[in-house]
Scaffold this motif. Structure first.
Motif, PDB file in Angstrom:
ATOM      1  N   UNK A   1      14.417  71.595   8.075  1.00  0.00           N
ATOM      2  CA  UNK A   1      14.105  72.294   9.329  1.00  0.00           C
ATOM      3  C   UNK A   1      14.595  73.733   9.243  1.00  0.00           C
ATOM      4  N   UNK A   2      15.798  73.896   8.731  1.00  0.00           N
ATOM      5  CA  UNK A   2      16.400  75.222   8.572  1.00  0.00           C
ATOM      6  C   UNK A   2      15.549  76.101   7.657  1.00  0.00           C
ATOM      7  N   UNK A   3      15.055  75.511   6.587  1.00  0.00           N
ATOM      8  CA  UNK A   3      14.215  76.252   5.634  1.00  0.00           C
ATOM      9  C   UNK A   3      12.906  76.703   6.288  1.00  0.00           C
ATOM     10  N   UNK A   4      12.307  75.802   7.059  1.00  0.00           N
ATOM     11  CA  UNK A   4      11.049  76.130   7.748  1.00  0.00           C
ATOM     12  C   UNK A   4      11.257  77.267   8.760  1.00  0.00           C
ATOM     13  N   UNK A   5      12.306  77.173   9.548  1.00  0.00           N
ATOM     14  CA  UNK A   5      12.576  78.182  10.576  1.00  0.00           C
ATOM     15  C   UNK A   5      12.932  79.534   9.953  1.00  0.00           C
ATOM     16  N   UNK A   6      13.626  79.501   8.850  1.00  0.00           N
ATOM     17  CA  UNK A   6      13.981  80.739   8.154  1.00  0.00           C
ATOM     18  C   UNK A   6      12.733  81.412   7.595  1.00  0.00           C
ATOM     19  N   UNK A   7      11.805  80.602   7.085  1.00  0.00           N
ATOM     20  CA  UNK A   7      10.554  81.133   6.538  1.00  0.00           C
ATOM     21  C   UNK A   7       9.731  81.837   7.619  1.00  0.00           C
ATOM     22  N   UNK A   8       9.794  81.312   8.832  1.00  0.00           N
ATOM     23  CA  UNK A   8       9.072  81.945   9.949  1.00  0.00           C
ATOM     24  C   UNK A   8       9.541  83.379  10.159  1.00  0.00           C
ATOM     25  N   UNK A   9      10.847  83.591   9.968  1.00  0.00           N
ATOM     26  CA  UNK A   9      11.423  84.924  10.162  1.00  0.00           C
ATOM     27  C   UNK A   9      11.160  85.823   8.967  1.00  0.00           C
ATOM     28  N   UNK A  10      11.408  85.285   7.755  1.00  0.00           N
ATOM     29  CA  UNK A  10      11.304  86.101   6.543  1.00  0.00           C
ATOM     30  C   UNK A  10       9.861  86.492   6.235  1.00  0.00           C
ATOM     31  N   UNK A  11       8.967  85.514   6.243  1.00  0.00           N
ATOM     32  CA  UNK A  11       7.577  85.788   5.883  1.00  0.00           C
ATOM     33  C   UNK A  11       6.679  85.995   7.107  1.00  0.00           C
ATOM     34  N   UNK A  12       6.955  85.243   8.147  1.00  0.00           N
ATOM     35  CA  UNK A  12       6.129  85.350   9.346  1.00  0.00           C
ATOM     36  C   UNK A  12       6.529  86.473  10.275  1.00  0.00           C
ATOM     37  N   UNK A  13       7.797  86.937  10.128  1.00  0.00           N
ATOM     38  CA  UNK A  13       8.331  88.030  10.948  1.00  0.00           C
ATOM     39  C   UNK A  13       8.152  87.746  12.440  1.00  0.00           C
ATOM     40  N   UNK A  14       8.423  86.501  12.828  1.00  0.00           N
ATOM     41  CA  UNK A  14       8.270  86.134  14.228  1.00  0.00           C
ATOM     42  C   UNK A  14       9.465  86.618  15.035  1.00  0.00           C
ATOM     43  N   UNK A  15       9.299  86.640  16.342  1.00  0.00           N
ATOM     44  CA  UNK A  15      10.385  87.046  17.235  1.00  0.00           C
ATOM     45  C   UNK A  15      11.353  85.890  17.420  1.00  0.00           C
ATOM     46  N   UNK A  16      12.507  86.190  18.024  1.00  0.00           N
ATOM     47  CA  UNK A  16      13.515  85.156  18.261  1.00  0.00           C
ATOM     48  C   UNK A  16      12.982  84.073  19.196  1.00  0.00           C
ATOM     49  N   UNK A  17      12.209  84.468  20.194  1.00  0.00           N
ATOM     50  CA  UNK A  17      11.684  83.493  21.158  1.00  0.00           C
ATOM     51  C   UNK A  17      10.669  82.554  20.501  1.00  0.00           C
ATOM     52  N   UNK A  18       9.863  83.076  19.566  1.00  0.00           N
ATOM     53  CA  UNK A  18       8.898  82.235  18.854  1.00  0.00           C
ATOM     54  C   UNK A  18       9.613  81.249  17.948  1.00  0.00           C
ATOM     55  N   UNK A  19      10.652  81.714  17.253  1.00  0.00           N
ATOM     56  CA  UNK A  19      11.437  80.833  16.396  1.00  0.00           C
ATOM     57  C   UNK A  19      12.106  79.734  17.225  1.00  0.00           C
ATOM     58  N   UNK A  20      12.585  80.090  18.397  1.00  0.00           N
ATOM     59  CA  UNK A  20      13.234  79.118  19.279  1.00  0.00           C
ATOM     60  C   UNK A  20      12.223  78.078  19.789  1.00  0.00           C
ATOM     61  N   UNK A  21      11.013  78.522  20.046  1.00  0.00           N
ATOM     62  CA  UNK A  21       9.953  77.609  20.487  1.00  0.00           C
ATOM     63  C   UNK A  21       9.642  76.582  19.400  1.00  0.00           C
ATOM     64  N   UNK A  22       9.563  77.050  18.154  1.00  0.00           N
ATOM     65  CA  UNK A  22       9.322  76.148  17.027  1.00  0.00           C
ATOM     66  C   UNK A  22      10.458  75.138  16.884  1.00  0.00           C
ATOM     67  N   UNK A  23      11.695  75.601  17.047  1.00  0.00           N
ATOM     68  CA  UNK A  23      12.855  74.713  16.957  1.00  0.00           C
ATOM     69  C   UNK A  23      12.800  73.642  18.046  1.00  0.00           C
ATOM     70  N   UNK A  24      12.455  74.044  19.264  1.00  0.00           N
ATOM     71  CA  UNK A  24      12.374  73.087  20.375  1.00  0.00           C
ATOM     72  C   UNK A  24      11.353  71.986  20.085  1.00  0.00           C
ATOM     73  N   UNK A  25      10.217  72.377  19.497  1.00  0.00           N
ATOM     74  CA  UNK A  25       9.168  71.402  19.177  1.00  0.00           C
ATOM     75  C   UNK A  25       9.660  70.401  18.133  1.00  0.00           C
ATOM     76  N   UNK A  26      10.345  70.890  17.114  1.00  0.00           N
ATOM     77  CA  UNK A  26      10.816  70.017  16.035  1.00  0.00           C
ATOM     78  C   UNK A  26      11.946  69.109  16.516  1.00  0.00           C
ATOM     79  N   UNK A  27      12.837  69.650  17.324  1.00  0.00           N
ATOM     80  CA  UNK A  27      13.915  68.831  17.890  1.00  0.00           C
ATOM     81  C   UNK A  27      13.328  67.720  18.755  1.00  0.00           C
ATOM     82  N   UNK A  28      12.291  68.035  19.506  1.00  0.00           N
ATOM     83  CA  UNK A  28      11.613  67.014  20.326  1.00  0.00           C
ATOM     84  C   UNK A  28      11.055  65.907  19.436  1.00  0.00           C
TER      85      UNK A  28
END
Length: 303
Positions: free
Chosen positions: A46-73
């Motif tokens: 999960x950590x690797x996926x979320x980190x990739x969103x930032x490094x390669x996807x350059x997403x915002x903090x809120x988008x990364x948090x949304x992805x985390x919420x979905x995976x935690x669910x």
């Protein structure tokens, strides 16, 4: 994914949230080739996926948090598997920008280049400080002409009351009469049902057919509810208003990044300039933290 949808509906998540969570979960699965079941993935995946969103996807903090919420669910509610260990992905360094606001001349020019229902919706967002989806989901019962208030169901299913601007009251009354007539025609044709939350539909059996529950801004055509398969008249798509706002700003030659949310920020700035107390504005805007409201103060200072 059928199981994910079933659990989301059991917990009465909004259909939009259901779509978003499913998209993130699918993206998470496909990130690891699409052949590994999520139960075989652990916290560091999960950590690797979320980190990739930032490094390669350059997403915002809120988008990364949304992805985390979905995976935690997915792990907590669907698979019933705890994610052992702390998830500490690389965090987005994107800083939130100061909101764009329009000056009085820009607002006047903007409204000269937008028309119809989109103009009325824009006036409500600017005159009452509504968010895009709060405006789209507004129901007839939420508009109180006597007290000149609009009751808004905002983020986190929290209700608040905001002002109904005097200049648009007459236009709103005419529009709502049209909506009532449209609803009457639907009833005559054997339809007229609108979506209401499951708990309310159980408590008030006929509420979905009542005029007060109809959307203030209904779609032109009836459609099939993807969850129930019933034919209903839903609210308008928010994308139509978003496009109309951008088009009007372009025609008005406003050299700023104008979105529908700009109207809400402009409302906040105008209220502050007119001497509204910051705490009162916080209530009108529905901000959980006054710091969010204070961003409008900085916008007013730099406008």
């Amino acid at each position: 994914m059928d199981q994910v949808r079933e659990v989301l509906r059991y917990h009465h998540y909004a259909y939009r949230t259901e779509q978003t969570y499913c998209q993130w979960i699918l993206r998470y699965i496909r990130f690891f080739g699409g052949k590994i079941h999520p139960r075989d993935l652990v916290a560091h995946h999960v950590e690797r996926f979320l980190s990739d969103l930032v490094v390669k996807g350059e997403v915002s903090a809120s988008t990364q948090r949304q992805a985390l919420n979905a995976i935690v669910f997915l792990y907590r509610e669907v698979l019933d598997l705890p994610l052992d260990g702390k998830i500490m992905p690389l965090r987005s360094k994107k800083k939130p920008m100061l909101p764009t606001v329009l000056g009085k001349k820009e607002i006047k020019s903007f409204f000269q280049h937008i028309e119809g229902t989109h103009a009325l919706m824009s006036k409500i967002m600017y005159g009452s400080g509504l968010r895009l989806m709060e405006c789209v989901r507004l129901r007839i019962k939420d508009v109180d002409f006597n007290r000149k208030r609009i009751h808004v169901l905002g983020k986190g299913d929290k209700w608040r009351s905001t002002i109904l601007a005097q200049p648009i009251i007459r236009e709103m009354k005419i529009h709502i009469e049209y909506v009532k007539a449209l609803h009457h025609r639907d009833l005559e044709e054997g339809f007229g049902e609108v979506y209401i939350p499951a708990a309310l539909s159980r408590k008030y059996k006929n509420a979905a057919m009542e005029t007060q529950w109809q959307y203030v801004f209904p779609s032109k055509k009836r459609s099939i509810d993807p969850r129930t398969g019933r034919e209903r008249r839903h609210h308008v798509q928010e994308s139509g208003l978003q496009k109309a706002v951008k088009r009007a700003a372009h025609r008005a030659c406003i050299d700023k990044r104008v979105t529908s949310h700009t109207l809400r920020h402009s409302f906040a700035t105008t209220m502050l300039e007119n001497g509204t107390n910051i705490r009162m504005l916080q209530e009108l805007m529905g901000h959980a933290d006054v710091k969010t409201t204070e961003r409008s103060r900085w916008s007013a200072a730099t406008a």
